[in-house]
Design an enzyme around this catalytic site. Sequence first.
Site, PDB file in Angstrom:
ATOM      1  N   CYS A  25       0.840  -1.196   0.000  1.00 44.19           N
ATOM      2  CA  CYS A  25       0.000   0.000   0.000  1.00 44.19           C
ATOM      3  C   CYS A  25       0.874   1.244   0.000  1.00 44.19           C
ATOM      4  CB  CYS A  25      -0.936   0.011   1.203  1.00 44.19           C
ATOM      5  SG  CYS A  25      -0.077   0.164   2.794  1.00 44.19           S
ATOM      6  N   CYS A  28       3.386   1.599   2.796  1.00 45.72           N
ATOM      7  CA  CYS A  28       4.639   0.850   2.613  1.00 45.72           C
ATOM      8  C   CYS A  28       5.640   1.680   1.814  1.00 45.72           C
ATOM      9  CB  CYS A  28       4.376  -0.468   1.889  1.00 45.72           C
ATOM     10  SG  CYS A  28       3.283  -1.606   2.761  1.00 45.72           S
ATOM     11  N   ASP A 442       9.385  25.079 -33.567  1.00 44.84           N
ATOM     12  CA  ASP A 442      10.478  25.523 -34.416  1.00 44.84           C
ATOM     13  C   ASP A 442      10.096  25.135 -35.842  1.00 44.84           C
ATOM     14  OD1 ASP A 442      13.241  26.285 -35.152  1.00 44.84           O
ATOM     15  OD2 ASP A 442      13.395  24.152 -35.581  1.00 44.84           O
ATOM     16  N   ASP A 648      13.967  20.022 -33.033  1.00 44.58           N
ATOM     17  CA  ASP A 648      14.685  18.796 -33.421  1.00 44.58           C
ATOM     18  C   ASP A 648      16.188  18.972 -33.529  1.00 44.58           C
ATOM     19  OD1 ASP A 648      14.861  20.312 -35.823  1.00 44.58           O
ATOM     20  OD2 ASP A 648      15.064  18.443 -36.965  1.00 44.58           O
ATOM     21  N   ASP A 652      17.769  24.116 -30.850  1.00 50.10           N
ATOM     22  CA  ASP A 652      16.498  24.109 -30.119  1.00 50.10           C
ATOM     23  C   ASP A 652      16.669  23.702 -28.656  1.00 50.10           C
ATOM     24  OD1 ASP A 652      15.142  24.738 -32.485  1.00 50.10           O
ATOM     25  OD2 ASP A 652      15.012  22.627 -33.056  1.00 50.10           O
TER      26      ASP A 652
END
Length: 758
Positions: A25, A28, A442, A648, A652
């Site tokens: 649970c 724990c 971009d 990419d 960036d």
Amino acid sequence: MEETKTMPSKPSPIVIDLGVGGMTCASCVGRVEKALKKQSFVSDAVVNLATETARITTDASSESVEELERQIKRTIRDAGYEPQPIIQAEDDQTALWLGIDRRFLPTLLALLLATPLIVPMVAGLISPQRGMALMLPAAWQFALATPVQFGLGWTFYKSAWHALRARSSNMELLVAIGTTAGWALSTWLWLTAADGVVAHLYYEGSAVVIALVLLGKYLETRTKRETTQAIRALQTLQPPVARLLPDGIKRDEITEVAIGELFVGDIIRVLAGERLPADGEIVSGQSSVDESMVTGEPLPIAKKIGDRVVGGTLNGEASLDIRVSATDTKSLLAQIISMVADAQAVKAPVQRHVDQVAAVFVPVVMVIALATLLGWLATGAPVEEAVVNMVAVLVIACPCALGLATPAAMMVGTGVAAKQGILIKDAIALEVAHRVDTVVFDKTGTLTQGVPAVQAVHFLEDEITILPAIAALQGENPHPLAAAVRSWLADRDQSFAPLPAAQGATNQPGQGVVVLARPEADKPVVTWRMGSEAWMQSLKIDLSACEETLAAWRLDGYSVGMLARDESVVALFGFGDALKETAASAVSALRRVGLDVVMMSGDNVAAAEIMAGRVGIEKVFAKCLPKDKSDRVQALQQQGHAVAFVGDGINDAPALSASDVGIAMNSARHGDVAMNAAGITLMRADPLLVVASLQISRETVKKIRQNLFWAFAYNVAGIPLAALGFLNPVVAGAAMAMSSVSVMTNALMLNRWKPPAP
């Protein structure tokens, strides 16, 4: 001379992942984390209930990793749980005994022993006389309930004892106290009953509660396996061996070697229908490769010499020879598995709040249970009735569902996203993405292809007479625009003879290319030039015949290349970065759900606005350097926007890091740098995956909220009902067990999610 002192460098943090057995649970989880964080060498510890793992970060440098692991394992064991290795590739085959899952045997035995105890109670609901007739003698009830209580239920006592030693509390403590109270009350009533008096016993409550809790935990374990299915599927992709080709020095025949023995630069052969053992580049052969499990791309991709391929993907119809470029843990598949596993190991912000609640939840329940006992006794109720109601409170309050609500949904969400080519770096990115209200693209490589292409051609003479000159001019030219021209030529069906008596092409740096040719022996040499408009103007070549076309192309944002023969322009080429097929539909989909879409570009204002207009973006920032992009993102955030930046390339990376959620498109254009800076990586450079990544975030957060609502609502409604005597322990145990299963099942419904169609 003064001695220069160098400051000692800070040691890199060591991250250790371990399995943790015995957690049941949210309490724990908090207990293990608290025990680990108390250690001086631990800087952070994150425990995941759904995966039953712990990630420990330490800045210690003097101890070896093995020594750190030993200390961490002892800490986990002292906290009452069992440190275990993390199984990287789990076998889907279940160990059976007489056709029954061996892990189910304790639960099955508990159910069989409890059934004779529960049958009279169920029959009594239909007919009290029939219930009494089926009631077993007290000694028989004791004989059936005691093995369940102290044998099959021993795990609850063990965990509860460790919790008490650590001055903590957990689900097992509630179950142990509640069922023991019921068993002890029944035994006391049986032993103290007057001769001839049939005491009303509650053995069925204790035995059935333990059986149902065990059943709930077993079902929970089974559904947990389904949440880790994505990682297991990825782990099975890589074949164990590779066919290593001879190198002319050490080997004279093809040999099979384990993939762990491959080196970068080795040449391996992959037969038709086999999976690729490693990342590499094709050096011989041509085939189609199914990359769906890695990139989410549904159709096989045609591959030829020079193309990159990814380990774990499936070769198609022909053999390929591949030069290995990355092996073992450095392969793309290994990085994908690591990213998915990391996302499932990192704790989401909402889960931290849940853990804080769970830390005080169990002690509060203990107080409520004691108050229930005393309250019923104060009203004059019999001791047995007061104890039964107290037991019901303890059982109904077990916070199993609370601990599973968030990690279960996170695991399924990241897993189903990975299947579609969306890699989520951490749970924080997944949770934050649903709040995004502004998406910044971009331009180059995200909305566009990232490479120049011929967008328009205007011939002033018959093209069949001009094509040989174009081929001669651009055939060996390394310029990117020359590559675009060669691609344009290759796509045409027309055939043509080579340019007669052509000399080699001469490059004019920054201007263009020149070729001299003599069409006939008695004719003068013809000078062919192909290059920029500025070059043609400097050569005093007449451009009046193409002014109208040039004006239109400038409005379209094209870069112009001109083909001239001697002093006359004979053809115009308009170059541009072609839009991706799904760019406009992705922008439209984002705007339909109410998101603002912005484009940033290093282009001039006119060119950037033209490209933005083609995809339906109104807000454009042009002439942006890398720092400008980052500054613009931060400015949007200061205006109160939650920003996702999509890029990419290397330029960036600052904006990806600055944004609330960085989304990197995996591309050949330095995509690895962008991936490291982003929280989400798209394995296909498809703008629609941006829409999909935000959608899966929203769907996952929706499941988390649903799970948390029902987990809290279940306890908030159940505890008062149990305290007021409207729930008996058996019903409470069944409801508690099923609550965990329902949370896991609700999370697994995320597997139905599909990304938007183009």
